[in-house]
Enzyme design. Structure first.
Site, PDB file in Angstrom:
ATOM      1  N   GLU A 133      30.944  84.931  73.978  1.00  0.00           N
ATOM      2  CA  GLU A 133      30.331  86.120  74.589  1.00  0.00           C
ATOM      3  C   GLU A 133      28.996  85.824  75.272  1.00  0.00           C
ATOM      4  OE1 GLU A 133      31.771  86.029  71.627  1.00  0.00           O
ATOM      5  OE2 GLU A 133      32.549  87.964  70.983  1.00  0.00           O
ATOM      6  N   LYS A 173      27.563  87.779  48.730  1.00  0.00           N
ATOM      7  CA  LYS A 173      26.752  88.862  48.165  1.00  0.00           C
ATOM      8  C   LYS A 173      26.827  88.780  46.649  1.00  0.00           C
ATOM      9  CE  LYS A 173      27.214  91.474  52.302  1.00  0.00           C
ATOM     10  NZ  LYS A 173      28.381  91.509  53.145  1.00  0.00           N
ATOM     11  N   TRP A 220      21.711  88.174  49.036  1.00  0.00           N
ATOM     12  CA  TRP A 220      22.546  87.382  49.932  1.00  0.00           C
ATOM     13  C   TRP A 220      22.304  85.884  49.716  1.00  0.00           C
ATOM     14  CZ3 TRP A 220      22.708  89.782  55.549  1.00  0.00           C
ATOM     15  CH2 TRP A 220      23.289  91.068  55.472  1.00  0.00           C
ATOM     16  N   THR A 227      37.923  85.305  72.763  1.00  0.00           N
ATOM     17  CA  THR A 227      37.303  84.841  71.512  1.00  0.00           C
ATOM     18  C   THR A 227      38.400  84.295  70.597  1.00  0.00           C
ATOM     19  OG1 THR A 227      37.586  87.014  70.527  1.00  0.00           O
ATOM     20  CG2 THR A 227      35.505  86.619  71.650  1.00  0.00           C
TER      21      THR A 227
END
Ligand code: AMP
Length: 548
Positions: free
Chosen positions: A332, A441, A446, A187
């Site tokens: 992934e 936030k 959000w 990754t």
């Protein structure tokens, strides 16, 4: 009672066997580092792959050995994909754009025995040569006569072409358990060390079968396909495997990915299908606009890696007649997880409604399951409104990381926590609103940074936009918008443009104009860096820009 059908293992070597037998004279075109275009076909390539496999076997390479590649998307890299995995070794594709420390970490963690390296990276490899003790041999992807360059590589150095020339072809591909590891990709590791994702023959084969479908990437033998997504990142989105399965003409663009180079190869090779991150298309659009060129052959273009802005979907369609296929995935997830294709019922939508649907990251392909949860792990409804932590599972989704016994992102039911925040609607269309660490936030609510930056990027005078959450005394965090101009523009023009498109409390508190935005090795905006630079922007009094 068991079925009475063949139990033949699903192995990657079967792809090249198929293409060389049934698509023998279909072309493979690749651009070499000096810019020249060279051509071969599946049959010839298969012969070279078998020679490579034979050479590796004679060098003592065994099942499970990790062999690294540091190379552009080119023919030799394709041969390595198949030659290494075909004999049961693991093709570890390494991203050359990573920091030196990350490269060293990755090579040591994977315990690579051999590294195959494009000549362009000879300096890079010389610099780290002393710090990668498991590597015994460096094989430069060149002919013997090109080996004359001075370098400071301490390992034994060989020329790839000598390996191919001096070896017989492998008679028969070995058979082994389809769950055997086939390739490895780390990754990008924007926080912490990169993590090794270890694909198997089985996962790769099932992903390949699923990805070629009409409701996924829709690739067939009649296509000319060019992955621009690099072969060192998540298997070039699986395209080098699909190419062999369907027998499509394959074009490998090498290292030249600027607008003009991409246009030239798309046009010259009559490419019908391509795939890349949005930044590549920004460069192409700029070139097309400047030179007043059209895309004569291109029909479909997969965009992923970062959210595809709406203007890009519109421009591709309206100006160039190209269908954008928006897709989501991760290293992934092999990497394809969801793909955006309209359903039958969507044919009656207006063009504007179709564009609005297309900006979503799409529905799960057969085999993939997705769900969203709140921070307490409770499932959220698939109503297109609620958004939360995205989980995914399926036969080509990772079940752990190399050399890590404990994973805090896998649960006992094989669900993988992606780190993305998303909503899912009744039809299963997913919309990524942010990475968990990038979501803003503000006063306990959000705000989606991706949604704001996509709208801002749609302004004609904006070339690229990024939104980050910045510390705020009253609201904890507030959005700050950073813009790279396409042409001269004032802050008020941008704010006016955003006004009726997002909620009032989502409006950025300020806009900063920058020369350029930092990108990661895989083309995403490096928000960690931006946050570091601007974290106190709203806390400490700052100088007002005179462009306001
Ligand atoms: P990587 O493993 O480097 O391929 O990065 C995977 C991450 O890229 C995902 O977890 C998402 O955050 C992001 N990503 C991939 N495709 C998309 C997309 N179509 N829209 C938004 N983000 C995306």
């Amino acid at each position: 009672m068991l079925g009475l059908m063949s139990n033949k293992n699903l192995l990657i070597s079967s792809l090249i066997e198929h293409s060389s037998e049934y698509h023998a004279d279909t072309e493979i075109v690749h651009r070499v580092s000096n810019g020249n275009i060279e051509k071969t076909n599946y049959k010839e390539t298969n012969i070279r792959i078998r020679r490579l496999a034979s050479a590796l076997t004679r060098m003592g390479i065994k099942l499970g050995d990790r062999l690294g590649t540091i190379a552009w998307s080119n023919l030799r890299h394709l041969e390595l994909y198949y030659g290494i995995s075909g004999i049961g070794a693991i093709c570890h594709t390494i991203n050359p754009r990573l920091f030196k420390e990350q490269l060293i970490f990755i090579i040591n963690d994977a315990q690579n025995k051999i590294l195959f390296v494009d000549l362009d990276f000879i300096e890079l490899i010389s610099e780290i040569s002393n710090e990668i003790p498991t590597v015994e041999t460096i094989i430069l992807l060149c002919a013997e006569k090109e080996l004359t360059k001075l370098h400071k590589i301490k390992q034994k150095v060989l020329a790839y072409e000598s390996l191919i020339e001096n070896n017989q072809t492998l008679d028969k591909w070995p058979d082994f358990d389809e769950r055997t590891a086939s390739s490895l990709c780390y990754t990008s590791g924007t926080t912490g060390n990169p993590k090794g994702v270890l694909y198997s023959h089985r996962s790769t084969m099932i992903h390949t079968l699923a990805a070629a479908n009409p409701d996924a990437l829709d690739i067939s033998s009649t296509d000319v396909i060019m992955p621009i997504a690099p072969m060192f990142h998540a298997n070039a989105w699986g395209i080098p495997y699909i190419a062999n399965m369907v027998g499509a003409k394959l074009v490998l663009p090498g290292r030249h990915l600027d607008g003009e180079s991409v246009y030239n190869i798309l046009d010259k090779e009559e490419v019908t299908f391509t795939a890349a991150v949005p930044t590549i298309w920004l460069m192409l659009f700029e070139y097309l606009d400047k030179k007043n060129k059209k895309l004569k052959f291109l029909k479909r273009c997969v965009i992923g890696g970062s959210a595809c802005p709406k203007f890009m979907i519109e421009d591709f369609h309206k100006k160039y007649g190209v269908e954008v296929i928006h897709a989501w995935g991760m290293t992934e997830t092999s990497p394809l997880g969801t793909v955006n294709k309209p359903l039958r019922k969507h044919s009656s939508l207006s063009q504007e409604q179709k564009y609005n649907l297309a900006i979503k990251q799409g529905r799960p392909m057969y085999g993939v399951k997705i769900k969203i949860t709140n921070d307490d792990g409770e499932a959220l409804p698939h109503d297109g409104k609620a958004f939360g932590n995205l989980w995914v599972k399926g036969p080509w989704i990772c079940s752990g990381y190399l050399n890590m016994t404990n994973s805090d992102v896998h649960d006992e039911n094989e669900w993988f926590l992606t780190g993305d925040v998303a909503s899912i609607d009744q039809d299963g269309y997913m919309l990524i609103t942010d990475r968990v660490k990038d979501v803003i936030k503000s006063g306990g609510e959000w705000i989606s940074s991706i949604q704001i930056e996509n709208i801002a990027a749609g302004h004609k005078k904006v070339s690229e936009a990024a939104v980050i959450g910045v510390k705020h005394k009253k609201w904890d965090e507030r959005p700050l918008l950073l813009i790279v101009k396409a042409e001269n523009v004032k802050k008020d023009e941008i704010l006016d443009f955003l006004k009726d498109k997002i909620a009032k409390w989502w409006m950025p508190d300020d806009i900063i104009f920058v020369e350029e935005l930092p990108h990661t090795a895989t083309g995403k905006i490096r928000k960690v860096e931006l946050k570091k630079t601007y974290q106190n922007y709203f806390v400490n009094p700052h100088k007002e820009s005179d462009e306001n």
